[in-house]
Design an enzyme around this catalytic site. Structure first.
Site, PDB file in Angstrom:
ATOM      1  N   PRO A  73       0.815  -1.223   0.000  1.00  0.00           N
ATOM      2  CA  PRO A  73       0.000   0.000   0.000  1.00  0.00           C
ATOM      3  C   PRO A  73       0.847   1.271   0.000  1.00  0.00           C
ATOM      4  O   PRO A  73       1.854   1.371   0.714  1.00  0.00           O
ATOM      5  CB  PRO A  73      -0.818  -0.133   1.287  1.00  0.00           C
ATOM      6  CG  PRO A  73      -0.883  -1.604   1.549  1.00  0.00           C
ATOM      7  CD  PRO A  73       0.423  -2.158   1.068  1.00  0.00           C
ATOM      8  N   CYS A  74       0.415   2.260  -0.786  1.00  0.00           N
ATOM      9  CA  CYS A  74       1.186   3.496  -0.935  1.00  0.00           C
ATOM     10  C   CYS A  74       0.648   4.689  -0.141  1.00  0.00           C
ATOM     11  O   CYS A  74       1.353   5.697  -0.030  1.00  0.00           O
ATOM     12  CB  CYS A  74       1.268   3.879  -2.411  1.00  0.00           C
ATOM     13  SG  CYS A  74      -0.340   4.229  -3.165  1.00  0.00           S
ATOM     14  N   PRO A  75      -0.595   4.660   0.415  1.00  0.00           N
ATOM     15  CA  PRO A  75      -1.099   5.858   1.109  1.00  0.00           C
ATOM     16  C   PRO A  75      -0.202   6.415   2.205  1.00  0.00           C
ATOM     17  O   PRO A  75      -0.193   7.635   2.412  1.00  0.00           O
ATOM     18  CB  PRO A  75      -2.450   5.382   1.677  1.00  0.00           C
ATOM     19  CG  PRO A  75      -2.908   4.333   0.723  1.00  0.00           C
ATOM     20  CD  PRO A  75      -1.651   3.624   0.304  1.00  0.00           C
ATOM     21  N   TRP A 111       2.791   7.166   2.137  1.00  0.00           N
ATOM     22  CA  TRP A 111       3.779   8.083   1.572  1.00  0.00           C
ATOM     23  C   TRP A 111       3.262   8.840   0.352  1.00  0.00           C
ATOM     24  O   TRP A 111       4.015   9.567  -0.276  1.00  0.00           O
ATOM     25  CB  TRP A 111       5.037   7.304   1.195  1.00  0.00           C
ATOM     26  CG  TRP A 111       5.637   6.592   2.359  1.00  0.00           C
ATOM     27  CD1 TRP A 111       6.422   7.126   3.342  1.00  0.00           C
ATOM     28  CD2 TRP A 111       5.485   5.207   2.703  1.00  0.00           C
ATOM     29  NE1 TRP A 111       6.764   6.176   4.258  1.00  0.00           N
ATOM     30  CE2 TRP A 111       6.210   4.980   3.901  1.00  0.00           C
ATOM     31  CE3 TRP A 111       4.813   4.136   2.118  1.00  0.00           C
ATOM     32  CZ2 TRP A 111       6.267   3.727   4.510  1.00  0.00           C
ATOM     33  CZ3 TRP A 111       4.868   2.898   2.720  1.00  0.00           C
ATOM     34  CH2 TRP A 111       5.592   2.691   3.907  1.00  0.00           C
TER      35      TRP A 111
END
Length: 728
Positions: A135-137, A139
């Site tokens: 998951p990227c949220p 950063w």
């Protein structure tokens, strides 16, 4: 009279359209990314043939990979001999997609099975390559950027735990390569002042120290797609699979372009990737009620900002026009596709007074992510998904050409795709390490293959001490001032506030021939120089060729010395020193003297693993074990004593001493050898040392076997013997 056109059917965002029909309506890609990769990656055809010719398929694992872009990338590259060994995902859209695709041998999907935080990692099967997009949220620029404080960051740490678990698998079941994808924001400080990439690299280097890790800065618009999508790919390859003199790095890094990005070319505009206007559903021609006020402001911004002669404009009208993330683009390139993407297009045609306006369809978002519209497996995987689920899947997916280019670079520049050969090489190297056998290139007495000797008085001046050792077991020397990463630490750099040497500055690796090395500058701040040859280019992946006696300067331009150098400028000036290959003797090798045919030869050395097994089989009882152990202990001590005595007594006349056959225990045996078989003192010392070492290895292997069998006290007499040995 032509028949009347059938009315366009309206669909709600949650409807389930016929995705096969939607895919057929898409135009062929404006550019073939596979052809682009083949042209830019020399040797890709041979690498693909090597993978397809393997005796076993290349095993792939994809946790947190969403719409499985790596799977489609491998298919488009022409790789057929691969197996999707497992897939893990908890998201509903990814669960439906993978269940429809049925591409994986085993699957852990959905809330009940696909939660990586609750999954027992030991049940996952072994793979050669792992590809994940955690998951990227935590950063993402569009999120709150809480970084490590975001609970979703735990999934990233869990993926690293999975990598460590797969690396521990025995033999050729061990993981050999991994690829991790995330947003560009992971390289920048979050709201807590920390960079996510630092924590990722720290955990990886702790968990898998035997892997070479590189960071790929990629952008989708550089790989045949009109989308500005900056992503970071963290690639790790086992050091045994590196090819000497080559380095896997960012694909398509042309000279003079430090970012590795290619300039976009004409024709890569978004309108070339859209379905014909007569096949656009009516719902995509109308502005949703909730966005009408925002759309009105975007129309005003278009009237103010549009350049003369513009043909296409696009913006994400779901964002306020005042937002720092909102962009009105006129170059035919979309902003980053996200999970709530609502891109609106204004298309100008010469015969029309007003521009055509529409939003981008979900199937077009997949097309703009590089998914193959003509692959029947894609239509199969999409069946039953709603349009909203396809938007989410496209926003979370890796761009197919980008992950394809990364994998192509790894397959060409490493042995990941040739594991059948690589495992044989790795096994032989491990055996040599166990027996203390020297590698193919010569080494100094300390075990180093290279020394960096200081030049405190400048070029050509007196030689100082050895500033950097390559190390006995390391084939590559990483120079810098970061103690956690550099194997050749430049400690003097810490004295000043601003050092001329970067944290990871340069790398020196052995050459193809003895006495040859390569110097690679790792995009350092102040550069690296080879005196007489000039500055080393960071884009040169092969590196600058070095020979023994060459002088290098790290962080200080030698051109600045002409006006009276400061002695401090020479603190990172070094002379390259590499041992010369040993001379060959008639009938012998470079490492061993000639041996007469009638000379009794010592028994072949066995690895500690073989000795341990042999000791276990030969000692079935405690009494026999103790007796054999006492004999081995005595032989080891006697052999070591005789070897030491032999060397000490031989020192005065060592060069003229005749060679005798040396047994495992260190005792001399056999008749004296003729005087022609004299050896150098150092070689005799090494042979004596190896003889005593073999006896010691046998002793300690037997001791370990004894300790395992009797430490718990279940075998009478053994604990007492073990305690006596441990006491000295």
């Amino acid at each position: 009279m032509p028949p009347a056109a059938s009315p366009v059917r309206r669909r709600s965002p949650r409807s389930r359209p016929d995705w096969s029909e939607a895919l057929e309506a898409l135009p062929a890609p404006a550019q073939d990314w596979v052809e682009e990769v083949n042209l830019a990656t020399e040797g890709l055809t041979e690498a693909v043939e090597a993978i397809n010719g393997r005796s076993r398929p290349l095993r792939i694992g994809t946790p947190c990979a969403g719409f499985e872009a790596p799977y489609f990338a491998l298919r488009q590259l022409g790789i057929q001999n691969f197996e999707q060994t497992f897939v893990v995902d908890v998201a509903p859209h990814a669960t439906k997609f993978s269940r429809n695709l049925q591409h994986a041998k085993t699957a852990w999907l959905g809330q009940d099975k696909g939660d990586l935080l609750r999954l027992d990692l030991t049940v996952l099967p072994a793979v050669n390559v792992l590809i994940a997009g955690p998951p990227c949220p935590p950063w993402s620029w569009a999120g709150h950027r809480k970084g490590e404080k975001d609970p979703r960051a735990e999934v990233f740490w869990r993926v690293i735990d999975l990598i460590a678990e797969l690396v521990r698998r025995p033999g050729d079941d061990a993981l050999r390569c991994f690829v991790l994808e995330n947003v560009e924001g992971i390289k920048f400080e979050d709201h807590h002042g920390r960079r996510g990439i630092d924590e990722v690299l720290r955990r990886l280097r702790t968990s898998v120290p035997a892997f070479k890790i590189r960071i790929y800065d990629m952008n989708t618009q550089d790989y045949s797609l009109p989308q500005n999508r900056a992503r970071v790919y963290i690639v790790g390859v086992h050091k045994s699979l590196e090819v000497r003199g080559r380095s896997f790095c960012t694909p398509w890094g042309p000279p003079g372009c430090r970012s590795g990005r290619r300039p976009s070319r004409n024709g890569e505009a978004v309108q070339d990737w859209l379905v014909p206007k007569d096949k656009v559903a009516d719902q995509f021609l109308q502005v949703p009620e909730r966005l009408r006020e925002k759309k009105r402001k975007w129309d005003e911004a278009l009237a103010e900002r549009a350049p003369a002669g513009w043909r296409i404009a696009c913006a994400d009208i779901d964002r306020p026009v005042e937002s720092s993330f909102a962009q009105l683009r006129f170059d035919g390139v979309l902003a980053t596709i996200t999970t709530h993407f609502r891109s609106w297009l204004w298309l100008r045609e010469e015969q029309l007074e007003r521009p055509l306006e529409r939003s981008i369809m979900p199937i077009e978002l997949l097309h703009l992510q590089g998914f193959p519209a003509r692959d029947p497996l894609l239509a199969k995987a999409l069946q039953g998904l709603t349009e909203q689920e396809v938007v989410i899947g496209a926003g979370n997916a890796m761009s197919v050409p980008v992950i394809g280019a990364v994998l192509a670079d790894v397959f060409v520049k490493t042995l990941v795709g040739r594991l059948d050969v690589a495992m044989e090489v790795s096994d032989s190297e491990d055996l040599e390490d166990d027996l203390g056998v020297e590698t193919s290139f010569p080494r100094f007495k300390c075990g180093c293959w290279l020394h960096l000797r200081r030049l405190p008085d400048g070029p050509g001046g007196r030689l100082g001490g050895v500033g950097v050792h390559s190390g006995r077991r390391s084939e590559k020397l990483l120079l810098g001032r970061d103690a956690r990463r550099a194997s050749g630490l430049l400690m003097e750099a810490e004295r000043e506030g601003s050092s001329v040497v970067s944290r990871v500055h340069a790398e020196i690796l052995p050459g193809r021939q003895p006495g040859e090395a390569f110097l690679r500058d790792l995009a350092s701040t102040n550069g690296s120089w080879v005196l007489g040859k000039g500055k080393v280019s960071p884009e040169d992946v092969e590196g600058e060729v070095l020979a023994s006696g060459d002088e290098i300067s790290l962080g200080v331009d030698p051109g600045s010395w002409q006006g009276g150098p400061d002695p401090s400028d020479f603190r990172f000036l070094f002379r390259i020193e590499m041992p010369s290959p040993k001379r060959r003797r008639t009938g012998g090798t470079a490492d061993r003297p000639a041996v007469q045919p009638d000379l009794p030869q010592p028994p072949p050395a066995a690895s500690p693993r073989t000795l341990a097994v042999a000791a276990t089989k030969d000692l079935p009882s405690a009494a026999e074990t103790i007796a054999a152990l006492e004999e081995l202990e005595k032989a080891a001590l006697v052999g070591a004593w005789k070897a030491e005595k032999e060397v000490n007594s031989a020192q005065p006349t060592l060069r003229n001493r005749t060679l005798r056959g040396i047994g495992v225990s260190g005792e001399a045996r056999g008749p004296p050898v003729p005087a022609a078989a004299t050896v150098e003192g150092q070689e005799l010392e090494e042979m004596l040392w190896k003889a005593s070492r073999e006896a010691e290895v046998r002793f300690f292997m037997s001791y370990q076997s004894l300790a395992r069998r009797g430490r718990d006290g279940s075998v009478p007499g053994v604990p007492k013997m073990v305690g006596r040995l441990e006491a000295g």
